[in-house]
Design an enzyme around this catalytic site. Structure first.
Site, mmCIF file in Angstrom:
data_model
loop_
_atom_site.group_PDB
_atom_site.id
_atom_site.type_symbol
_atom_site.label_atom_id
_atom_site.label_comp_id
_atom_site.label_asym_id
_atom_site.label_seq_id
_atom_site.Cartn_x
_atom_site.Cartn_y
_atom_site.Cartn_z
ATOM 1 C CD GLU A 17 -44.011 -29.452 2.297
ATOM 2 O OE1 GLU A 17 -44.782 -30.073 1.544
ATOM 3 O OE2 GLU A 17 -43.999 -28.216 2.392
ATOM 4 C CE1 TYR A 140 -51.608 -24.949 -5.201
ATOM 5 C CE2 TYR A 140 -51.994 -26.253 -7.178
ATOM 6 C CZ TYR A 140 -51.131 -25.598 -6.332
ATOM 7 O OH TYR A 140 -49.774 -25.606 -6.597
ATOM 8 C CG HIS A 144 -52.765 -22.268 -8.768
ATOM 9 N ND1 HIS A 144 -52.358 -21.343 -9.692
ATOM 10 C CD2 HIS A 144 -51.706 -22.476 -7.950
ATOM 11 C CE1 HIS A 144 -51.096 -21.012 -9.444
ATOM 12 N NE2 HIS A 144 -50.673 -21.694 -8.402
HETATM 13 P P1 FAD Z 1 -49.415 -26.064 -12.477
HETATM 14 O O1 FAD Z 1 -50.072 -27.373 -12.247
HETATM 15 O O2 FAD Z 1 -48.604 -25.902 -13.708
HETATM 16 O O3 FAD Z 1 -50.549 -24.956 -12.422
HETATM 17 C C1 FAD Z 1 -50.235 -23.578 -12.360
HETATM 18 C C2 FAD Z 1 -51.398 -22.739 -12.869
HETATM 19 O O4 FAD Z 1 -51.507 -22.925 -14.284
HETATM 20 C C3 FAD Z 1 -52.750 -23.158 -12.296
HETATM 21 O O5 FAD Z 1 -53.526 -22.004 -12.128
HETATM 22 C C4 FAD Z 1 -53.342 -24.047 -13.371
HETATM 23 O O6 FAD Z 1 -54.775 -24.062 -13.341
HETATM 24 C C5 FAD Z 1 -52.798 -23.403 -14.637
HETATM 25 N N1 FAD Z 1 -52.617 -24.336 -15.760
HETATM 26 C C6 FAD Z 1 -52.114 -25.576 -15.726
HETATM 27 N N2 FAD Z 1 -52.059 -26.116 -16.960
HETATM 28 C C7 FAD Z 1 -52.548 -25.171 -17.804
HETATM 29 C C8 FAD Z 1 -52.739 -25.110 -19.220
HETATM 30 N N3 FAD Z 1 -52.448 -26.133 -20.024
HETATM 31 N N4 FAD Z 1 -53.260 -23.964 -19.761
HETATM 32 C C9 FAD Z 1 -53.556 -22.890 -18.965
HETATM 33 N N5 FAD Z 1 -53.389 -22.911 -17.617
HETATM 34 C C10 FAD Z 1 -52.875 -24.023 -17.038
HETATM 35 N N6 FAD Z 1 -43.447 -24.234 -4.681
HETATM 36 C C11 FAD Z 1 -42.096 -24.215 -4.657
HETATM 37 O O7 FAD Z 1 -41.482 -23.271 -5.175
HETATM 38 N N7 FAD Z 1 -41.376 -25.235 -4.078
HETATM 39 C C12 FAD Z 1 -41.981 -26.315 -3.501
HETATM 40 O O8 FAD Z 1 -41.305 -27.205 -2.992
HETATM 41 C C13 FAD Z 1 -43.410 -26.359 -3.506
HETATM 42 N N8 FAD Z 1 -44.081 -27.414 -2.966
HETATM 43 C C14 FAD Z 1 -45.452 -27.451 -3.020
HETATM 44 C C15 FAD Z 1 -46.124 -28.579 -2.493
HETATM 45 C C16 FAD Z 1 -47.509 -28.649 -2.530
HETATM 46 C C17 FAD Z 1 -48.204 -29.866 -1.969
HETATM 47 C C18 FAD Z 1 -48.261 -27.572 -3.088
HETATM 48 C C19 FAD Z 1 -49.763 -27.628 -3.089
HETATM 49 C C20 FAD Z 1 -47.606 -26.470 -3.626
HETATM 50 C C21 FAD Z 1 -46.199 -26.393 -3.609
HETATM 51 N N9 FAD Z 1 -45.507 -25.314 -4.145
HETATM 52 C C22 FAD Z 1 -44.128 -25.276 -4.113
HETATM 53 C C23 FAD Z 1 -46.236 -24.157 -4.711
HETATM 54 C C24 FAD Z 1 -46.445 -24.285 -6.225
HETATM 55 O O9 FAD Z 1 -45.199 -24.308 -6.879
HETATM 56 C C25 FAD Z 1 -47.263 -23.071 -6.687
HETATM 57 O O10 FAD Z 1 -48.571 -23.156 -6.191
HETATM 58 C C26 FAD Z 1 -47.269 -22.797 -8.186
HETATM 59 O O11 FAD Z 1 -47.817 -21.504 -8.396
HETATM 60 C C27 FAD Z 1 -48.092 -23.774 -9.018
HETATM 61 O O12 FAD Z 1 -47.453 -24.982 -9.145
HETATM 62 P P2 FAD Z 1 -48.206 -26.246 -9.815
HETATM 63 O O13 FAD Z 1 -47.209 -27.318 -9.882
HETATM 64 O O14 FAD Z 1 -49.474 -26.514 -9.124
HETATM 65 O O15 FAD Z 1 -48.476 -25.640 -11.268
#
Ligand code: FAD
Length: 296
Positions: A17, A140, A144
């Site tokens: 990455e 996670y 998360h």
């Molecule tokens: P989601 O999957 O949408 O989840 C976010 C939260 O919402 C979680 O607590 C989940 O349990 C909850 N949730 C999901 N669906 C629902 C629902 N229907 N109802 C209620 N709650 C729900 N960040 C950046 O800004 N740029 C990057 O390039 C970046 N790369 C990353 C790469 C990896 C491998 C990882 C692990 C993280 C990365 N992140 C990055 C961080 C990430 O954007 C954050 O952790 C963010 O807070 C959550 O993103 P997510 O896509 O997991 O969100």
């Protein structure tokens, strides 16, 4: 190549990455970082995205592609409109970048400016409906930070897979047992796509303090001892960080994990040392997976 196909075909993958430079700062050494990372021959290279580096992640991912490697562009939806996301998908298609990591992104303290998509699962679903993209999502092993617990987070993770996520990449972890427990639980929740283990070589104390604050990742005593003992000596911490990440990866591959994603922090020389340390391990891991497939 679609990463979904790569993961089907290759028994063990190692990917890296990178992060793009912030807007307004020099892009000067970004091409060199890409070229030196491509020279390590990882299976693919992911490029993170952030509002502060808007546009630069497409540039960097395009350079990965131009250098002959497979790019995985991260795409966050927080603060973006649906039209803005579509515009970005058009740009990525034009640049022939067909692998995306679909993320929500961290919510800014003053709330998002736009709410085109609330959760990553909605973004995954939208990208898949457009076709022609292999889509990954984040997971996670310790849950998360915003979720009430791992169980609840796994329900939401399953929604990302149901929406069409082809593979998952984990947040960093420093105790492999946390990952193994997570993998069993994820499978029990019907999460049946490849999970790539995110490994971060920690080579200085301030780097890990910043990251821990954001991610809620726990450090096992073995790692804390290393940090306490060597944290003030950059050269010793660097050596210990490379050794720790190497050992983590050897254990992961020995236990059947098929994908390792190295958070290189734009240090190709560190990624290079780790990849050199594990070259025969990866080869042997591939052979073991072949045998297992042929017997099974
Ligand atoms: P989601 O999957 O949408 O989840 C976010 C939260 O919402 C979680 O607590 C989940 O349990 C909850 N949730 C999901 N669906 C629902 C629902 N229907 N109802 C209620 N709650 C729900 N960040 C950046 O800004 N740029 C990057 O390039 C970046 N790369 C990353 C790469 C990896 C491998 C990882 C692990 C993280 C990365 N992140 C990055 C961080 C990430 O954007 C954050 O952790 C963010 O807070 C959550 O993103 P997510 O896509 O997991 O969100």
């Amino acid at each position: 190549m679609f990463i979904a196909d790569l993961l089907r075909e290759k028994p063990v993958t190692v990917s890296c990455e990178l992060f793009p430079p912030k807007c307004g700062t020099a892009f000067d050494n970004a091409p060199e970082v890409v070229e030196r990372t491509v020279a390590l021959q990882p299976d693919f290279i992911s490029v993170t995205c952030s509002a502060k580096a808007a546009g630069n992640n497409v540039e960097m991912a395009s350079h990965v592609r131009a250098c002959g490697a497979t790019p995985l562009a991260h795409l966050t939806c927080v603060g973006a409109s649906k039209a803005g996301i579509d515009e970005m998908l058009d740009t990525l298609t034009l640049r022939r970048i067909h692998n995306l990591l679909a993320l929500r992104g961290d919510i800014p303290a003053d709330g998002p400016a736009e709410r085109g998509y609330t959760y990553a699962s909605e973004l995954v679903s939208h990208i898949k409906a457009r076709g022609d993209f292999s889509v990954g999502a984040a997971c996670y092993p310790e849950g998360h930070v915003e979720s009430a617990g791992l169980e609840q987070d796994l329900v939401h993770l399953r929604a990302k897979v149901d929406a069409g996520a082809d593979f998952l990449i984990t947040q960093m972890f420093f105790d492999n047992n946390i990952l193994y427990r997570f993998l069993y639980k994820a499978l029990a929740h019907g999460v049946n796509v490849p999970v790539l283990a995110g490994v971060m070589p920690v080579t200085n104390r301030s780097q890990i303090e910043r990251i821990l604050k954001l991610s809620g990742t726990t450090l096992p005593p073995r790692f804390l001892n290393i940090l306490d003992r060597f944290g003030d000596s950059p050269i010793a911490m660097r050596q210990a960080g490379v050794a720790y990440a190497t050992e983590q990866i050897i254990d992961l591959i020995a236990n059947g994990v098929r994908g390792v994603h190295i958070y290189t922090m734009n240090h190709p020389e560190i990624a290079g040392e780790i990849m050199h340390n594990i070259r025969y391990i990866v080869e042997a891991g591939c052979e073991a997976q072949h045998v297992q497939r042929n017997v099974g």
